[in-house]
Design a protein around this motif. Structure first.
Motif: not given
Length: 342
Positions: A119-123, A167-171, A152-155, A143-149
């Protein structure tokens, strides 16, 4: 065997085993796919041993490595691991295209969730940077995908220092995946310091030089015809002779130390800092156990200095990839102001 320590990866809250497991070679690029049952058993052995950070990508196969992982994650295994996958290299219609446009980001994520059966990807990493799309645009969708659950984390993977900053300035970016080993040290100049300044974790792929530090030049004699390493510049005959000297020196130091050359090479990566997590890949339980042994190899400052001396810039001949491959060196994206949504 000593317990595998845990570490904080980045500053956003993700915690992983201090060594991960790269799963690519089980399904793709390093010769034919390996028997599924054996690979599931290997993953279960890793998790039961404390290696809980599993790394895959939708392009491994394509898709078959994620499907393999879905089989390994049944029966309560999912709750015990940190799962990382990637998007961005599209093989639709048999041609390779790097994509970071919002519609693709979303479709790729949905596809990975389905194949992995989670249901969710950690990274979730951008595997390669699309140089046609401002990085901010790609990041907004992530960022939207994080907000939707859904993640969890972006790489990011193979991104330049300036791309990482934008990239880091956006999320917040949790981790940057990069090639780092005794024969790939170019990232130390700009990318590693940028990650450290921003509190981003570092995930070192190919920490054993794609197997070179396990067997040295002998490795090339064992590669299958469809093993992509056969085409890499460092494994070509003219460069291999030179690179053998590096392996021989590493082998000598390892013999004195009472460990294998691959354990020494991996221990060197571990000693780069508490923010670095190497993810050596393997398809054999014996090699996995050996890689875990690197966690208890302690190197003195003198030994580190000696290894760094023999692995200096002229210690290695040949580029990391063929010239047409995307890397952080050609990952700059256009400014945000240039973007016109289609």
């Amino acid at each position: 065997m000593a317990a595998v320590r845990r570490m904080k990866l980045g500053s956003q809250g993700l915690e992983v085993s201090a060594q991960g497991l790269g799963c690519m070679g089980m399904s793709a690029f390093y010769g034919p796919p390996k028997p599924e049952e054996e690979m599931v058993a290997l993953i279960h052995h890793a998790v039961n041993s404390g290696i809980t950070f599993l790394d895959t990508s939708d392009v491994y196969g394509p898709h078959t490595n994620e499907i393999l992982l879905s089989k390994a994650l049944k029966d309560g295994v999912r709750g015990r691991i940190e799962l990382a996958t990637k998007f961005g290299i599209d093989f639709t219609d048999g041609k390779r295209e790097i994509r970071g446009d919002p519609a693709y980001v979303r479709a790729a994520c949905e596809g990975s969730l389905k194949r992995l059966g989670v249901g969710c990807i950690d990274l979730y990493y951008q595997h390669r940077v699309d140089t046609r799309v401002p990085i901010e645009i790609t990041m907004r969708e992530l960022k939207k995908l994080v907000e939707e659950g859904k993640i969890k984390y972006i790489g990011l993977s193979e991104a330049s220092a300036s791309t990482i900053r934008r990239a880091h300035a956006v999320h917040p970016i949790t981790a940057v995946q990069l090639e780092w080993s005794l024969w790939s040290r170019d990232v130390e100049e700009d990318i590693v310091p940028t990650c450290r300044e921003l509190g981003i974790g570092i995930v070192a792929y190919s920490p054993l030089g794609r197997g070179f530090f396990s067997l040295g030049p002998k490795l090339t004699e064992q590669l299958a015809d469809n093993d992509f390493r056969k085409h890499l510049p460092r494994f070509q005959k003219e460069n291999l002779e030179h690179n053998k000297k590096l392996f021989d020196r590493v082998n000598e130091i390892a013999a004195k130390k009472g460990c294998t050359p691959s354990q020494l090479a991996l221990a060197w990566v571990h000693h780069q800092g508490d923010d670095v997590c190497p993810i050596p890949g393997t398809t054999k339980i014996a090699n996995l156990n050996q890689n875990m042994g690197a966690l208890s190899v302690k190197l003195t400052p003198e030994e580190m200095a000696e290894l760094e001396f023999i692995a200096s810039a002229d210690g290695v001949k040949g580029d990391r990839y063929m010239s047409n491959f995307a890397t952080y060196e050609n990952s700059e994206t256009p400014p945000l102001s240039s973007w016109k949504a289609e």
